[in-house]
Design a protein around this motif. Structure first.
Motif, mmCIF file in Angstrom:
data_model
loop_
_atom_site.group_PDB
_atom_site.id
_atom_site.type_symbol
_atom_site.label_atom_id
_atom_site.label_comp_id
_atom_site.label_asym_id
_atom_site.label_seq_id
_atom_site.Cartn_x
_atom_site.Cartn_y
_atom_site.Cartn_z
ATOM 1 N N ALA A 1 0.919 12.627 0.684
ATOM 2 C CA ALA A 1 0.196 13.639 1.460
ATOM 3 C C ALA A 1 1.066 14.879 1.610
ATOM 4 O O ALA A 1 2.275 14.859 1.346
ATOM 5 N N VAL B 1 -4.254 13.174 2.678
ATOM 6 C CA VAL B 1 -3.730 11.848 2.337
ATOM 7 C C VAL B 1 -4.430 11.321 1.088
ATOM 8 O O VAL B 1 -5.658 11.277 1.016
ATOM 9 N N ARG B 2 -3.631 10.915 0.100
ATOM 10 C CA ARG B 2 -4.175 10.325 -1.132
ATOM 11 C C ARG B 2 -3.623 8.905 -1.267
ATOM 12 O O ARG B 2 -2.400 8.708 -1.254
ATOM 13 N N GLU B 3 -4.503 7.949 -1.417
ATOM 14 C CA GLU B 3 -4.050 6.575 -1.648
ATOM 15 C C GLU B 3 -3.553 6.455 -3.076
ATOM 16 O O GLU B 3 -4.208 6.920 -4.024
ATOM 17 N N ARG C 1 -4.099 -1.308 -5.730
ATOM 18 C CA ARG C 1 -3.489 -0.734 -4.541
ATOM 19 C C ARG C 1 -2.111 -1.325 -4.264
ATOM 20 O O ARG C 1 -1.245 -0.660 -3.709
ATOM 21 N N THR D 1 -0.016 3.571 6.694
ATOM 22 C CA THR D 1 0.076 4.433 5.513
ATOM 23 C C THR D 1 -0.894 5.605 5.564
ATOM 24 O O THR D 1 -0.607 6.664 4.982
ATOM 25 N N THR D 2 -2.028 5.458 6.225
ATOM 26 C CA THR D 2 -3.015 6.542 6.246
ATOM 27 C C THR D 2 -2.989 7.338 7.546
ATOM 28 O O THR D 2 -3.791 8.258 7.724
ATOM 29 N N ALA E 1 -2.358 11.003 -8.710
ATOM 30 C CA ALA E 1 -3.209 11.286 -7.553
ATOM 31 C C ALA E 1 -3.486 12.777 -7.527
ATOM 32 O O ALA E 1 -2.595 13.589 -7.770
ATOM 33 N N THR F 1 0.759 5.820 0.001
ATOM 34 C CA THR F 1 0.009 7.070 0.029
ATOM 35 C C THR F 1 0.962 8.241 -0.188
ATOM 36 O O THR F 1 2.173 8.140 -0.002
ATOM 37 N N ARG G 1 0.859 -1.183 0.000
ATOM 38 C CA ARG G 1 0.000 0.000 0.000
ATOM 39 C C ARG G 1 0.893 1.229 0.000
ATOM 40 O O ARG G 1 1.994 1.214 0.547
#
Length: 448
Positions: free
Chosen positions: A111, A124-126, A133, A189-190, A148, A109, A107
């Motif tokens: 940000a 935060v952008r995945e 993913r 990650t988030t 993103a 991200t 995963r």
């Protein structure tokens, strides 16, 4: 060694420049070359510009303790970088150049950075990779994420977070980041808070680039919704790569302060209303002519990957050779040996190869004289003579599209063999923050 005549002339030139409030200037030798057509590694509708870059290296224990040799096992790695280009959308580039097995990204991200390992809430952008993913980067390969929606302006700090669930083995990394990277166990990650990230080092891992695209970025931090996509448009080749060794990499600059010479140049161009992406492709200890287990592949080998092929680049500034001629002078660093006995002529030949590669791809190449090295562990009769020969060639040959005279810009007026004390980090080889600003001031923006 400098002759008495050269010392007198150089001291006078530096004193005159300092009294005028300037440093050395870049001299144009020719009309700027026409850049090659912009290419894209994404869809044909998208033109990407490199906003930040770092040159990949083989895992090693060079310089400071780091995590590269042990690698990762169900860790989240959070890394902070600063971009030097505007955009409404971003992607990351990952390198597994020196991996012996595929790198599994569970995963990822991106940000906006808040402070340290924390990121701005709502930013935060995945990230996805071809819509998924998770991703696998083959051994020896590289991979770009999908776009993103994250509006960025030049000088914004960006945090990239990777969850590496599987055991990675030794990690492709960039040894000297002069910026803290953070690690946590498990998937964080988030997370917006920094509490899980209890470990840190000054290296970057697997992350080799952050690219931007899209016009008219939002006002800084006005909205973190990510809604609103602009139309992509072709970018010109305005990016500038600074290519070289530890001086380019930023050795001895203040950590976590973005005070490398690349940062100083980006800030200077922006203050002059001439904002351009400025990418740092320095590797501490790197050589022009020989490979090193600790200090990367030779410059003539890594030049395309780390400079010429970065998206949106049109100009490369090359500063390298002090290690080639200086490693043989020291007996205190075993990693320097065996050190080849490189002459000024051999160093010139290596730079001619870099010029040939850059011109073959339609890029403008700016050469740089070597900084004074008197009093350092790189200094000796051999290295002084080779440095003089090489610097004279840079100034007089016309081989580069332009050149910058860092030697004169940073020399001590009282003793031009040495760096001026106010620019010296203390090792008589690497500049301090003020020295890096002086390097940026020595570059003529019109020659870039």
């Amino acid at each position: 060694m400098l002759t008495g005549t050269r010392k007198t002339v150089l001291a006078s030139a530096v004193a005159l420049a300092l009294s005028a409030g300037t440093t050395a200037v870049t001299v144009n030798h020719s009309t700027p070359r026409t850049p090659a057509a912009t290419t894209s590694t994404a869809s044909s509708a998208t033109a990407w510009t490199a906003g930040w870059a770092a040159s990949p290296q083989r895992a090693s224990v060079s310089f400071k303790p780091n995590w590269s040799e042990a690698g990762f096992d169900n860790h989240t790695v959070r890394q902070v970088v600063r971009v030097s280009a505007d955009g409404t959308q971003a992607r990351i580039r990952l390198s597994n150049a020196y991996g012996t097995s595929p790198l599994l990204i569970e995963r990822a991200t991106v940000a906006r950075t808040a402070k340290g390992a924390s990121v701005r809430p709502g930013s935060v952008r995945e990230l996805t990779f071809s819509g998924s993913r998770s991703a696998s980067v083959p051994a020896g390969g590289q991979l770009s994420s999908d776009r993103a929606a994250l509006g960025l302006r030049a000088n914004d700090q960006v945090t990239v977070t990777l969850h590496l669930k599987a055991t990675t083995g030794p990690a492709t990394f960039h040894a000297q980041s002069f910026t803290d990277s953070y690690r946590a166990k498990g998937d964080h990650t988030t997370d917006t808070a920094a509490s899980a990230f209890t470990e840190k080092t000054e290296s970057w891992y697997y992350l080799s680039g952050v690219d931007v695209t899209g016009s008219k970025p939002p006002a800084p931090h006005s909205s973190e919704s990510g809604a609103g996509h602009s139309h992509d448009h072709p970018r010109d080749r305005s990016g500038i790569v600074l290519f070289g060794d530890s001086i380019t990499d930023g050795f001895a600059s203040t950590p976590n302060a973005d005070r490398r010479y690349s940062d100083a140049l980006a800030a200077r161009l922006k203050s002059l209303g001439k904002q351009r992406p400025v990418l740092n492709s320095g590797i501490g200890g790197n050589l022009i002519l020989n490979d090193s287990a600790w200090y990367g592949e030779r410059a003539t080998t890594r030049f395309s990957r780390d400079a010429l092929d970065l998206p949106g680049v049109g100009t490369v500034v090359v500063l390298g050779g002090l290690n080639d001629i200086g490693y043989r002078e020291t007996t205190t660093q075993p990693t320097y040996h065996p050190a080849a006995d490189i002459t000024g002529r051999q160093l010139i030949n290596g730079h001619q190869e870099l010029i040939r590669q850059a011109h073959a791809k339609g890029l403008r190449v700016v050469g740089a004289t070597l900084l004074p090295l008197g009093g350092s562990d790189h200094y000796g009769k051999h290295s002084a003579a080779a440095s003089d020969e090489f610097n004279n060639w840079v100034r007089t040959s016309g081989a580069f599209d332009a050149y910058v005279d860092f030697d004169k810009a940073l020399a001590d007026p009282a003793d031009p063999e040495h760096i001026r004390p106010s620019f010296d980090s203390g090792d008589h080889l690497h500049p301090n923050d003020a020295g890096y600003r002086a390097m940026a001031a020595a570059l003529n923006p019109n020659a870039l």
